[in-house]
Design a protein around this motif. Structure first.
Motif, short mmCIF file in Angstrom:
data_model
loop_
_atom_site.label_atom_id
_atom_site.label_comp_id
_atom_site.label_asym_id
_atom_site.label_seq_id
_atom_site.Cartn_x
_atom_site.Cartn_y
_atom_site.Cartn_z
N VAL A 134 0.97 -0.82 0.32
CA VAL A 134 0.04 0.14 -0.25
C VAL A 134 0.60 1.26 -0.29
O VAL A 134 2.02 1.45 0.74
N TYR A 135 0.46 2.15 -0.52
CA TYR A 135 1.16 3.21 -0.64
C TYR A 135 0.28 4.19 -0.91
O TYR A 135 -0.90 4.74 -1.62
N VAL A 136 0.33 5.27 0.29
CA VAL A 136 -0.60 6.45 0.79
C VAL A 136 -0.22 8.07 0.52
O VAL A 136 1.39 8.53 0.82
N VAL A 137 -0.83 8.88 -0.73
CA VAL A 137 0.23 9.76 -0.99
C VAL A 137 -1.11 10.86 -0.29
O VAL A 137 -2.15 10.84 -0.76
N ILE A 138 -0.52 12.01 0.37
CA ILE A 138 -1.69 12.47 1.14
C ILE A 138 -0.88 14.24 1.19
O ILE A 138 0.21 14.84 0.54
N ALA A 139 -1.71 14.82 0.62
CA ALA A 139 -1.59 16.66 0.56
C ALA A 139 -3.02 16.98 1.78
O ALA A 139 -3.71 16.68 1.93
N TRP A 155 -5.33 6.27 12.02
CA TRP A 155 -5.98 5.58 11.52
C TRP A 155 -6.00 4.70 10.49
O TRP A 155 -6.42 3.31 10.60
N LEU A 156 -5.88 5.88 9.91
CA LEU A 156 -5.67 4.75 7.95
C LEU A 156 -4.39 3.34 8.01
O LEU A 156 -4.67 2.09 7.87
N ARG A 157 -3.50 3.47 9.18
CA ARG A 157 -3.17 2.70 9.53
C ARG A 157 -3.60 1.20 9.86
O ARG A 157 -3.44 0.06 9.48
N HIS A 158 -4.58 1.81 11.10
CA HIS A 158 -4.91 0.95 12.25
C HIS A 158 -6.17 0.45 10.77
O HIS A 158 -6.27 -1.17 11.09
N PHE A 159 -6.71 0.98 10.26
CA PHE A 159 -8.08 0.38 9.47
C PHE A 159 -6.78 -0.86 8.16
O PHE A 159 -7.98 -1.77 8.43
N LEU A 160 -6.53 -0.44 7.48
CA LEU A 160 -5.61 -0.88 7.01
C LEU A 160 -4.80 -2.73 7.13
O LEU A 160 -5.37 -3.22 7.16
N GLY A 164 -5.68 -7.24 7.00
CA GLY A 164 -4.48 -7.41 6.62
C GLY A 164 -3.49 -6.51 6.16
O GLY A 164 -2.74 -7.21 5.70
N MET A 165 -3.31 -5.59 6.07
CA MET A 165 -2.89 -5.22 4.65
C MET A 165 -1.59 -3.90 5.69
O MET A 165 -1.96 -2.80 6.21
N THR A 166 -0.51 -4.28 5.90
CA THR A 166 0.83 -3.51 6.90
C THR A 166 1.57 -3.55 6.35
O THR A 166 2.54 -3.04 7.25
N ASP A 167 1.46 -3.49 5.07
CA ASP A 167 2.86 -3.19 4.49
C ASP A 167 2.36 -1.83 3.42
O ASP A 167 2.56 -1.12 2.20
N VAL A 168 2.74 -0.49 4.78
CA VAL A 168 2.58 0.22 4.08
C VAL A 168 3.34 1.70 4.05
O VAL A 168 3.67 2.14 5.01
N LEU A 195 11.59 6.97 -5.35
CA LEU A 195 11.48 5.15 -5.09
C LEU A 195 12.14 4.12 -6.55
O LEU A 195 12.15 4.78 -7.26
N THR A 196 13.19 3.90 -5.81
CA THR A 196 13.81 2.19 -7.07
C THR A 196 13.25 1.22 -6.69
O THR A 196 12.37 0.41 -6.13
N PRO A 197 13.12 0.36 -8.03
CA PRO A 197 12.98 -0.59 -8.38
C PRO A 197 12.40 -1.43 -6.74
O PRO A 197 11.42 -2.36 -6.95
N ASP A 198 13.08 -1.84 -5.83
CA ASP A 198 13.18 -3.03 -4.58
C ASP A 198 11.85 -1.94 -3.98
O ASP A 198 11.87 -3.17 -2.88
N LYS A 199 11.73 -0.51 -4.58
CA LYS A 199 10.78 -0.46 -2.89
C LYS A 199 9.82 -0.46 -3.70
O LYS A 199 8.78 0.10 -3.19
#
Length: 202
Positions: A134-139, A155-160, A164-168, A195-199
């Protein structure tokens, strides 16, 4: 093949900073690996709020629903299907009044379905949407991310995580209404470009 789901929520259309940054991230992800992209613009869709009838329909197994329940549960089925099919989720979000747009909360209420996207066990709730990046882009105009008035990112980290989505990974252009707003937008843009390919999601 990577399946990318891009969920955006800004009401500002093409003028949206979060949308522009999110689009750039999706482009970069798609370039890094062959990808299919599904876009869900929450501002362009009148998502229903959960009421008692829709809640009951959403929890009724598909084969047991009557015609009215099928109609009520249809949008949630679609949103959940998009999320289940995605390997990578990109959320492009503005901060409104210190927290999320109401459309994102409506989306969250529709995709959180017991027995489908999470389940209850003897050890407590277990998220079923595992293995996703998961990638989150915030403005944000004036709310610093991570500050005591930031009610979105915790809230967003907890909800995700609940689903089951913990790689945020989060990228924020916060405080962009200040005198250094353009610099903060550029810094967020550079963070995406860095962000590089491995990331990036494989």
């Amino acid at each position: 093949m990577t399946n990318i789901l891009h969920v955006s929520a800004s009401i500002r259309g093409d003028e949206s900073v979060s949308r522009k940054l999110g689009n750039r991230l999706v482009e970069k992800l798609a370039t890094a690996s062959e990808a299919t992209i599904v876009t869900r613009d929450l501002a362009a869709n009148d998502l229903p709020l959960i009421d008692a009838d829709r809640f009951a329909a959403n929890l009724t197994p598909h084969e047991e629903r009557d015609d009215n329940q099928q109609a009520l549960a249809g949008i949630a089925d679609t949103l959940i299907g998009e999320l289940q099919a995605a390997d990578t989720l990109v959320l492009s979000l503005p901060v409104y009044n210190f927290t999320m747009p109401s459309t994102l909360k409506a989306w969250a209420d529709l995709v959180a379905r017991a027995g489908t996207t999470f389940r209850y066990t003897e050890q407590g709730p277990e998220g079923l949407l595992t293995g996703k990046k998961v990638y989150v882009v915030i403005a944000s105009g004036g709310t610093p991310m991570g500050s005591e008035i930031d009610f979105l990112t915790p809230w967003l980290r907890h909800f995700l995580g609940f689903l089951g989505m913990t790689d945020v990974e989060m990228v924020a252009a916060d405080g962009i209404m200040g005198i250094d707003g353009e610099e903060k937008i550029e810094a967020a843009s550079q963070a995406i470009e860095a962000l590089t390919p491995d990331k990036l999601a494989a």
